[in-house]
Each structure stands twice: as structure tokens, then as C-alpha cells.
Design an enzyme around this catalytic site. Structure first.
Site, PDB file in Angstrom:
ATOM      1  N   GLU A 180     -43.754  20.635  53.920  1.00  9.65           N
ATOM      2  CA  GLU A 180     -44.389  19.716  54.857  1.00  9.65           C
ATOM      3  C   GLU A 180     -43.848  19.876  56.270  1.00  9.65           C
ATOM      4  O   GLU A 180     -44.593  19.826  57.249  1.00  9.65           O
ATOM      5  CB  GLU A 180     -44.207  18.264  54.395  1.00  9.65           C
ATOM      6  CG  GLU A 180     -44.842  17.938  53.050  1.00  9.65           C
ATOM      7  CD  GLU A 180     -46.326  18.246  53.005  1.00  9.65           C
ATOM      8  OE1 GLU A 180     -46.968  18.316  54.065  1.00  9.65           O
ATOM      9  OE2 GLU A 180     -46.848  18.435  51.891  1.00  9.65           O
TER      10      GLU A 180
ATOM     11  N   TYR B 212     -46.110  10.834  58.456  1.00  8.71           N
ATOM     12  CA  TYR B 212     -46.884  11.764  57.648  1.00  8.71           C
ATOM     13  C   TYR B 212     -46.026  12.406  56.563  1.00  8.71           C
ATOM     14  O   TYR B 212     -46.383  12.404  55.373  1.00  8.71           O
ATOM     15  CB  TYR B 212     -47.526  12.882  58.496  1.00  8.71           C
ATOM     16  CG  TYR B 212     -47.947  14.012  57.600  1.00  8.71           C
ATOM     17  CD1 TYR B 212     -49.076  13.882  56.808  1.00  8.71           C
ATOM     18  CD2 TYR B 212     -47.154  15.144  57.449  1.00  8.71           C
ATOM     19  CE1 TYR B 212     -49.420  14.867  55.903  1.00  8.71           C
ATOM     20  CE2 TYR B 212     -47.492  16.125  56.547  1.00  8.71           C
ATOM     21  CZ  TYR B 212     -48.624  15.989  55.780  1.00  8.71           C
ATOM     22  OH  TYR B 212     -48.956  16.939  54.870  1.00  8.71           O
TER      23      TYR B 212
ATOM     24  N   ASP C 115     -52.944  12.356  58.089  1.00 10.68           N
ATOM     25  CA  ASP C 115     -52.721  13.474  58.994  1.00 10.68           C
ATOM     26  C   ASP C 115     -54.018  13.720  59.758  1.00 10.68           C
ATOM     27  O   ASP C 115     -54.991  12.997  59.587  1.00 10.68           O
ATOM     28  CB  ASP C 115     -52.296  14.722  58.223  1.00 10.68           C
ATOM     29  CG  ASP C 115     -53.478  15.382  57.558  1.00 10.68           C
ATOM     30  OD1 ASP C 115     -54.321  14.643  57.022  1.00 10.68           O
ATOM     31  OD2 ASP C 115     -53.599  16.608  57.589  1.00 10.68           O
TER      32      ASP C 115
END
Length: 324
Positions: free
Chosen positions: A65, A148, A166
Site C-alpha cells: 500500500e 487510506y 482512495d
DNA sequence: CTCCGGTGTG
DNA sequence: CACACAGGAG
């Protein structure tokens, strides 16, 4: 910066309070209706990305991520594979020399992310027994982890029911459920409430929903040329029904050009440091650095700012190297 | 809101 | 050449 006040906890998550009961119920009904075609699409079209392997650790998901922030997945894949092989867990990354970490980051861009990822690894290794927290507030307090990334880890790695928000999900949900483009800038209360309203109640289904909506935004419901004919949501999408009004519109004014900016100069310096010949012993002499960019004042300013950011070290007054 | 990289794509 | 891209922090 590790204090808890840097990021605000999620608020205004209650759809009824923000959208009103009527709009919330309508969104929930449409969401329930679109779930089946969306999941069917996901089963067929989900990309076989390496971190989607069920054996990927929560730490591996976090690394993915972080690498994916503002960076396309296709570019991340080879970096993630090499990175996880070299530093499989937080403890391993915590012990690595910073110069190695920055060099391994390569051309992913935004090298501060690499620095923060290692800071994060050190916190996790030292304070969390090398285990990534399963808690939003604890995650979002980690360096480089914002709303996020914390939500993505909770949803994708731990299977918690939490709305992931997102740029892709904002665009898809805004189009399908509100019939309008998601304008730039910070995520608004309406978008957050909407994401919560349409998120399936079941935890496992919510994780699939997050991934599927995100994937749809990446592959079908793209910013400029959505492939509506191939979209599993076309039967209920309010944006399509309205005739794609203001397709591609943004509120944010156009970005500053890249050419000539400090960002370009900083990138050139970092690249030179990564690609330094062996006999340079990791040191870029100022004389060689000045050949990288004509404007010496700007070059020196960028070296100083890189030093401030901890991305380089200045040695012997004016030579430069990656930090130890 | 601005800064922070580098790349694929039209 | 313009622009978007699985954002975060100051």
C-alpha cells in the site's frame, strides 16, 4: 512526527447524519443491487497481483500500500517482490542501512515514502512485537500511514469491515451513486458518508467490495475514458444514466509543470546517488553534482532540502551521499 | 492547499 | 505535451 494529533480520527462517518435518511436508503438499495454484478466481474477480471496471494502477511500488505501511493500497481510489482524477499518483515527492514533502503526504492518516486516505511518498521518492530496493529488509531499513528493505508490494511489484511477511500473509489462511488464526478481536493463528508452507506454489512463481503470497486476504477471506470459498455454497474449507474455530465472535470487547478521544478532536480540528485560508480564509495562530489543541473543556486537549495528531509547527508561541507 | 517523483498513456 | 496515478504530511 509520531504524535497522535497529526491525523484526525475518522468522523462524520454516519451516512444518515450527512446524506439524510432518504438518500442513504436509496444508496444502500442501489448498492445491494449492484453487488452481485460487481462481484461477478471481480471474479473474472481481478488482476493476479502477487500481494493478493492469501499467504501475504499484513506487513506485506502495508508495504504494498505504501509503494502504491500515487504509483501504478504495474510498476510496483517487481519492486514489491524484491523488497519482500530481502526484508520479509518489519524487524528486517528496521535493521537495514538507510542507504540500502533508499537505493532499493529505486525509481518508484517520492523517496520519502521509503524513509517513512523504515521508520514505521522500526516502530512496529520495537513497540508492537514486530506485528502490525489491527487497530485504526494505532495504524494511522504510524509514520507514512494515513487514512487510506490504515483502512486498506484493516480491510485487505485483517478482513475488518471498514470503508476504504482512495481516488478510484471516490470516482466510482460518486459516479455510480451520485451521478456526478468526484471533484479534486480532500475527501468530503458526503463522499465518506456514501462509502459507508454502500459498504456491505458483512465483513468478508465488505473487503471484496472495497477491492472490487477499486479495481473497477483502475480498469473500467477510469478518469478520462470510462469503458461504460464493459462496466458491471451500467445497469444502475446514475452517471451513465445522466449522460456522463462534465466527464473528467476537476476542481483543482492544473499542476505546476514538472520540468525545472525542485522536484525534478531532487530526483536527478537521488538518481545520481543511486547510480554512483563503485569507486565513488557512495559519495557524490559537489563538483560532479554541479554538472547535473545548470542553476547552481537551485541545485544547492535542493541538496539542502534533501538533507533536511533525511534523504541525503552532506559530507565534508558540500559533498553528498545517501544517509547511513 | 502545497509540496513531494517518476512513468504510462492519449 | 498534458495528465492521472491504491496518498501523506506540513
Amino acid at each position: 512526527m509520531t504524535n497522535a494529533t497529526k491525523k484526525t480520527k475518522r468522523r462524520h462517518d454516519d451516512p444518515d447524519a450527512v446524506l439524510g435518511v432518504t438518500r442513504t436508503r436509496a444508496a444502500q438499495r442501489l448498492g445491494a443491487r449492484l453487488r452481485r454484478p460487481l462481484f461477478a466481474w471481480w471474479d473474472v477480471h481481478a488482476r493476479a497481483l502477487p500481494w493478493r496471494d492469501a499467504r501475504t502477511s499484513p506487513w506485506g500488505v502495508l508495504v504494498c500500500e505504501i509503494m502504491s501511493q500515487q504509483t501504478q500497481m504495474s510498476r510496483v510489482v517487481p519492486y514489491w517482490n524484491a523488497w519482500m524477499e530481502r526484508w520479509p518483515d518489519a524487524a528486517a527492514l528496521a535493521d537495514a542501512p538507510r542507504a540500502d533502503v533508499l537505493a532499493a526504492w529505486g525509481r518508484l518516486g517520492y523517496p520519502r515514502r521509503a524513509l517513512r516505511l523504515q521508520e514505521c518498521a522500526r516502530v512496529v518492530a520495537a513497540e508492537c512485537r514486530d506485528e502490525l496493529p489491527r487497530d485504526y488509531d494505532a495504524l494511522v499513528a504510524l509514520p507514512g500511514v494515513g487514512d487510506y493505508t490504515a483502512s486498506a490494511v484493516l480491510s485487505f489484511a485483517y478482513g475488518e469491515r471498514i470503508a476504504v477511500i482512495d481516488t478510484n473509489i471516490r470516482r466510482v462511488l460518486s459516479r455510480a451513486f451520485l451521478g456526478e464526478e468526484s471533484l479534486g481536493g480532500a475527501t468530503g463528508a458526503v463522499e465518506r458518508a456514501l462509502a459507508n452507506a454502500v459498504l456491505p454489512r458483512d465483513a468478508a463481503a465488505s473487503a471484496t467490495w472495497n477491492q472490487a470497486v477499486m479495481e473497477l476504477g483502475a480498469l473500467v471506470c477510469t478518469a478520462k475514458q470510462p469503458a461504460c459498455a464493459d462496466c458491471p454497474l451500467r445497469g444502475g449507474c446514475l452517471f451513465l444514466a445522466a449522460g456522463l455530465p462534465h466527464l473528467g472535470e476537476r476542481r483543482t487547478r492544473p499542476r505546476q509543470r514538472f520540468a525545472g521544478t525542485d522536484r525534478q532536480v531532487r530526483g536527478i540528485i537521488m538518481q545520481a546517488l543511486r547510480d554512483l560508480p563503485e569507486d565513488a564509495h557512495g559519495v557524490l562530489r559537489h563538483e560532479d553534482a554541479s554538472r547535473l543541473w545548470k542553476d547552481t543556486a537551485q541545485l544547492d537549495r535542493c541538496i539542502a532540502s534533501l538533507d533536511d528531509d533525511g534523504l541525503v547527508e552532506i559530507v565534508s561541507g558540500h559533498d553528498v551521499r545517501l544517509p547511513a
